[in-house]
Design a protein around this motif. Structure first.
Motif, PDB file in Angstrom:
ATOM      1  N   SER A  35       0.858  -1.184   0.000  1.00  0.00           N
ATOM      2  CA  SER A  35       0.000   0.000   0.000  1.00  0.00           C
ATOM      3  C   SER A  35       0.897   1.237   0.000  1.00  0.00           C
ATOM      4  O   SER A  35       2.106   1.145   0.217  1.00  0.00           O
ATOM      5  N   ASP A  36       0.313   2.394  -0.236  1.00  0.00           N
ATOM      6  CA  ASP A  36       1.061   3.643  -0.213  1.00  0.00           C
ATOM      7  C   ASP A  36       1.504   3.939   1.218  1.00  0.00           C
ATOM      8  O   ASP A  36       0.870   3.511   2.186  1.00  0.00           O
ATOM      9  N   LYS A  37       2.574   4.681   1.364  1.00  0.00           N
ATOM     10  CA  LYS A  37       3.142   4.973   2.680  1.00  0.00           C
ATOM     11  C   LYS A  37       2.121   5.557   3.674  1.00  0.00           C
ATOM     12  O   LYS A  37       2.105   5.138   4.832  1.00  0.00           O
ATOM     13  N   PRO A  38       1.238   6.495   3.263  1.00  0.00           N
ATOM     14  CA  PRO A  38       0.270   7.012   4.237  1.00  0.00           C
ATOM     15  C   PRO A  38      -0.682   5.943   4.784  1.00  0.00           C
ATOM     16  O   PRO A  38      -1.322   6.152   5.806  1.00  0.00           O
ATOM     17  N   PHE A  39      -0.738   4.787   4.105  1.00  0.00           N
ATOM     18  CA  PHE A  39      -1.622   3.711   4.534  1.00  0.00           C
ATOM     19  C   PHE A  39      -0.813   2.539   5.084  1.00  0.00           C
ATOM     20  O   PHE A  39      -1.176   1.387   4.929  1.00  0.00           O
ATOM     21  N   ARG A  40       0.305   2.881   5.731  1.00  0.00           N
ATOM     22  CA  ARG A  40       1.190   1.938   6.409  1.00  0.00           C
ATOM     23  C   ARG A  40       1.937   1.011   5.459  1.00  0.00           C
ATOM     24  O   ARG A  40       2.342  -0.087   5.815  1.00  0.00           O
ATOM     25  N   GLY A  41       2.116   1.473   4.223  1.00  0.00           N
ATOM     26  CA  GLY A  41       2.788   0.655   3.229  1.00  0.00           C
ATOM     27  C   GLY A  41       4.280   0.923   3.139  1.00  0.00           C
ATOM     28  O   GLY A  41       4.818   1.828   3.775  1.00  0.00           O
ATOM     29  N   ASP A  42       4.938   0.124   2.341  1.00  0.00           N
ATOM     30  CA  ASP A  42       6.377   0.212   2.109  1.00  0.00           C
ATOM     31  C   ASP A  42       6.604   1.133   0.902  1.00  0.00           C
ATOM     32  O   ASP A  42       6.249   0.780  -0.223  1.00  0.00           O
ATOM     33  N   PRO A  43       7.206   2.297   1.117  1.00  0.00           N
ATOM     34  CA  PRO A  43       7.379   3.253   0.017  1.00  0.00           C
ATOM     35  C   PRO A  43       8.357   2.788  -1.062  1.00  0.00           C
ATOM     36  O   PRO A  43       8.437   3.412  -2.122  1.00  0.00           O
ATOM     37  N   THR A  44       9.094   1.697  -0.822  1.00  0.00           N
ATOM     38  CA  THR A  44      10.014   1.195  -1.844  1.00  0.00           C
ATOM     39  C   THR A  44       9.327   0.241  -2.817  1.00  0.00           C
ATOM     40  O   THR A  44       9.942  -0.198  -3.777  1.00  0.00           O
ATOM     41  N   ARG A  45       8.065  -0.074  -2.560  1.00  0.00           N
ATOM     42  CA  ARG A  45       7.324  -0.989  -3.427  1.00  0.00           C
ATOM     43  C   ARG A  45       6.247  -0.227  -4.203  1.00  0.00           C
ATOM     44  O   ARG A  45       5.782   0.809  -3.774  1.00  0.00           O
ATOM     45  N   TRP A  46       5.862  -0.767  -5.322  1.00  0.00           N
ATOM     46  CA  TRP A  46       4.774  -0.195  -6.120  1.00  0.00           C
ATOM     47  C   TRP A  46       3.472  -0.340  -5.354  1.00  0.00           C
ATOM     48  O   TRP A  46       3.214  -1.373  -4.743  1.00  0.00           O
ATOM     49  N   ASN A  47       2.631   0.706  -5.393  1.00  0.00           N
ATOM     50  CA  ASN A  47       1.312   0.618  -4.762  1.00  0.00           C
ATOM     51  C   ASN A  47       0.242   0.711  -5.851  1.00  0.00           C
ATOM     52  O   ASN A  47       0.544   1.046  -7.000  1.00  0.00           O
ATOM     53  N   PRO A  48      -1.010   0.405  -5.521  1.00  0.00           N
ATOM     54  CA  PRO A  48      -2.054   0.422  -6.550  1.00  0.00           C
ATOM     55  C   PRO A  48      -2.196   1.772  -7.254  1.00  0.00           C
ATOM     56  O   PRO A  48      -2.471   1.825  -8.458  1.00  0.00           O
ATOM     57  N   GLU A  49      -2.001   2.853  -6.517  1.00  0.00           N
ATOM     58  CA  GLU A  49      -2.104   4.182  -7.118  1.00  0.00           C
ATOM     59  C   GLU A  49      -0.984   4.410  -8.127  1.00  0.00           C
ATOM     60  O   GLU A  49      -1.217   4.953  -9.212  1.00  0.00           O
ATOM     61  N   ASP A  50       0.244   3.986  -7.766  1.00  0.00           N
ATOM     62  CA  ASP A  50       1.364   4.058  -8.719  1.00  0.00           C
ATOM     63  C   ASP A  50       1.049   3.268  -9.981  1.00  0.00           C
ATOM     64  O   ASP A  50       1.312   3.728 -11.099  1.00  0.00           O
ATOM     65  N   LEU A  51       0.534   2.064  -9.782  1.00  0.00           N
ATOM     66  CA  LEU A  51       0.273   1.179 -10.910  1.00  0.00           C
ATOM     67  C   LEU A  51      -0.806   1.736 -11.831  1.00  0.00           C
ATOM     68  O   LEU A  51      -0.704   1.627 -13.059  1.00  0.00           O
ATOM     69  N   LEU A  52      -1.829   2.370 -11.263  1.00  0.00           N
ATOM     70  CA  LEU A  52      -2.875   2.974 -12.090  1.00  0.00           C
ATOM     71  C   LEU A  52      -2.304   4.123 -12.919  1.00  0.00           C
ATOM     72  O   LEU A  52      -2.547   4.216 -14.130  1.00  0.00           O
ATOM     73  N   LEU A  53      -1.530   4.983 -12.273  1.00  0.00           N
ATOM     74  CA  LEU A  53      -0.921   6.103 -12.987  1.00  0.00           C
ATOM     75  C   LEU A  53       0.038   5.599 -14.067  1.00  0.00           C
ATOM     76  O   LEU A  53       0.036   6.095 -15.197  1.00  0.00           O
ATOM     77  N   ALA A  54       0.838   4.586 -13.732  1.00  0.00           N
ATOM     78  CA  ALA A  54       1.767   4.016 -14.718  1.00  0.00           C
ATOM     79  C   ALA A  54       1.012   3.396 -15.886  1.00  0.00           C
ATOM     80  O   ALA A  54       1.420   3.540 -17.042  1.00  0.00           O
ATOM     81  N   ALA A  55      -0.104   2.722 -15.603  1.00  0.00           N
ATOM     82  CA  ALA A  55      -0.892   2.106 -16.672  1.00  0.00           C
ATOM     83  C   ALA A  55      -1.450   3.161 -17.617  1.00  0.00           C
ATOM     84  O   ALA A  55      -1.430   2.986 -18.845  1.00  0.00           O
ATOM     85  N   LEU A  56      -1.945   4.259 -17.077  1.00  0.00           N
ATOM     86  CA  LEU A  56      -2.464   5.339 -17.921  1.00  0.00           C
ATOM     87  C   LEU A  56      -1.360   5.960 -18.768  1.00  0.00           C
ATOM     88  O   LEU A  56      -1.538   6.218 -19.960  1.00  0.00           O
TER      89      LEU A  56
END
Length: 156
Positions: free
Chosen positions: A45-66
């Protein structure tokens, strides 16, 4: 070619620290995304949602896909009108707004492609090809928010 295409991905949660999901802070958000024949993708998950900032998150993947979908659609559009693209780079930007109830949604994505073409006579057609690319982009046609373009074209 008109048809239906099917895609598959395996998402495996790697974040059990030993106690599972006993509490919101007790598990890691690590996920491995796998598609047969392709390298695994480390996600979270994204860092604000307790995720690991070194990994891809769903928001990154959506933006990258577009961004990638527009790029590939754009290159195809340019080929169809005789524009020779020699370079393409995009600095995409997305805005996701939380709704205060634990959810949220993207409200806008802006793609900022910087394109270089082979000849000055191609600039107008290269600029117009972005509209065609937007019509052809499967991902942009699948989202419920605007995908805008702030493109620039130069001659190389």
């Amino acid at each position: 070619m008109i048809g239906e295409h099917t895609y598959r991905v395996r998402a495996t949660w790697d974040g059990n620290r030993g106690a599972g999901t006993t509490g919101y802070r007790d598990y890691d958000r690590a996920v491995t995304l796998a598609i047969d024949g392709k390298p695994d993708l480390a996600a979270s998950s994204d860092k604000p949602f307790r995720g690991d900032p070194t990994r891809w998150n769903p928001e990154d993947l959506l933006l990258a896909a577009l961004s990638e979908c527009h790029l590939l659609s754009y290159l195809h559009a340019c080929v169809t009108v005789g524009v020779v693209v020699t370079s393409y780079e995009d600095d995409a930007h997305g805005v996701m707004r939380e709704d205060g109830r634990g959810g949220g949604a993207f409200v806008e994505v802006v793609l900022r492609p910087r394109v270089t073409v082979a000849d000055a006579s191609m600039v107008a057609a290269a600029e117009a090809a972005h509209a065609q690319a937007n019509e052809w982009c499967f991902i942009a046609n699948s989202v419920a928010f605007p995908v805008r373009h702030e493109a620039s074209v130069t001659v190389g």
